[in-house]
Design a protein around this motif. Sequence first.
Motif, PDB file in Angstrom:
ATOM      1  N   ASP A  85       3.088   0.715   3.265  1.00 22.89           N
ATOM      2  CA  ASP A  85       2.669  -0.317   4.210  1.00 22.89           C
ATOM      3  C   ASP A  85       2.871  -1.685   3.570  1.00 22.89           C
ATOM      4  OD1 ASP A  85       1.489   1.513   6.239  1.00 22.89           O
ATOM      5  OD2 ASP A  85       0.113   1.967   4.596  1.00 22.89           O
ATOM      6  N   ALA A 142       4.126  -1.744   9.314  1.00 22.52           N
ATOM      7  CA  ALA A 142       3.043  -1.002   8.672  1.00 22.52           C
ATOM      8  C   ALA A 142       3.057   0.428   9.200  1.00 22.52           C
ATOM      9  CB  ALA A 142       1.706  -1.671   8.974  1.00 22.52           C
ATOM     10  N   GLY A 143       2.873   1.381   8.293  1.00 17.84           N
ATOM     11  CA  GLY A 143       2.947   2.778   8.689  1.00 17.84           C
ATOM     12  C   GLY A 143       4.336   3.355   8.545  1.00 17.84           C
ATOM     13  N   TYR A 144       5.256   2.610   7.897  1.00 22.96           N
ATOM     14  CA  TYR A 144       6.612   3.122   7.719  1.00 22.96           C
ATOM     15  C   TYR A 144       6.569   4.462   6.980  1.00 22.96           C
ATOM     16  CZ  TYR A 144      11.420   3.620   6.167  1.00 22.96           C
ATOM     17  OH  TYR A 144      12.676   4.107   5.919  1.00 22.96           O
ATOM     18  N   HIS A 153       0.860  -1.180   0.000  1.00 23.41           N
ATOM     19  CA  HIS A 153       0.000   0.000   0.000  1.00 23.41           C
ATOM     20  C   HIS A 153       0.898   1.232   0.000  1.00 23.41           C
ATOM     21  CE1 HIS A 153      -2.469   3.125   2.259  1.00 23.41           C
ATOM     22  NE2 HIS A 153      -3.063   2.986   1.089  1.00 23.41           N
TER      23      HIS A 153
END
Length: 354
Positions: A277, A319-321, A270
Amino acid sequence: MNPSIAQTLLSNRTTAELVLWVLAGVAIVVGIGIALYFEKRSFRAFGKEGSWLRLRLLSLPILAATALVVWLPARTISGPMALAFFYVALLTLAPLAWFGLHWLAGHLLSPKLTRPESMRVALSGLAMLLAPPLLANLLQGPLFMVSHHLRQKVFADAKTVPLAHKILPMQRFRLGDGGEIFTQTLSADGGPHLEHIDSLIGGHGHDSRTSTHSFFCRQDDDLHLAWSADSPPPPLRLYWYDADNNLVQAEFQIDSEATKQLPAQEFSVHWRKDGLDFPAPLSRDVVQLGWADKVSKLFYRSLNPLQPGESFDNDCVMAGYRRLSWQEEGPVAGVLLTFAGKPPGRIWQHEIRR
């Protein structure tokens, strides 16, 4: 081993080394003190104890004068010649100043010290100056080995208990034509604080702090594994402190039978303006991010140059990097993933473009 002693040794990687260095320093100081005592006795036999003591005290200003003889002329020279002069002066001017000033001071004392006596004091003083750094250099390796042995003994004595982490379901991902990977998470869920992790290769534990382990990463006290389908990871040995403050250990090994029953899903990324993500956490060692240049060709770079707030202790791409400088860098345009394949030594990569 007493739990409090074990925790002290493990709370700081240098604690054991520091204790050993302090003991070595005390031994060196005691050795110098014994040498000075016997030297003093030998001068007392000739009635020159007072002159010996005064010359020994004068060794400190003589040392300062010797240093100035070398340092001051070197300051007046610029460029590479300054370093060359410094080394030449260290081998010529410094000995002349050190021994010459000791001889002169001994000659002026009362009772007067003979030239051999003054040179003896100069030589013993020089030995006392050079012995500590030389011994420190010689002891560095042995003291490290002793400290390492003490730490390993603490881990070896840890009681074996059931794994305290929660084992989350395994996932299987298809990476185009490159291959397949499996992922799995060991969740601490607010429970044990991991003290140490070993990967067991050939039956021997390898410290994850000093050996490569791209098949797993750590985020706080959670472990996230990701490995190539044809290269299963070795077992892991986890260490933590229990409720009674005792160091304990447990082993984890993937369920190879479970991997055969999992359906494969696409590894879809994503994309966001400021980052991306992944469908599962990956070690930063297997991830390279790509940006487009002016001709739309992607150039990749690793994540080892850390951003502010990142550390190698938490080495997962979660996730959210987020890229902190995404406005200057531009959005990430591609990802290059690298996995170890079937031994010996096969490496395969998979590129995902935005």
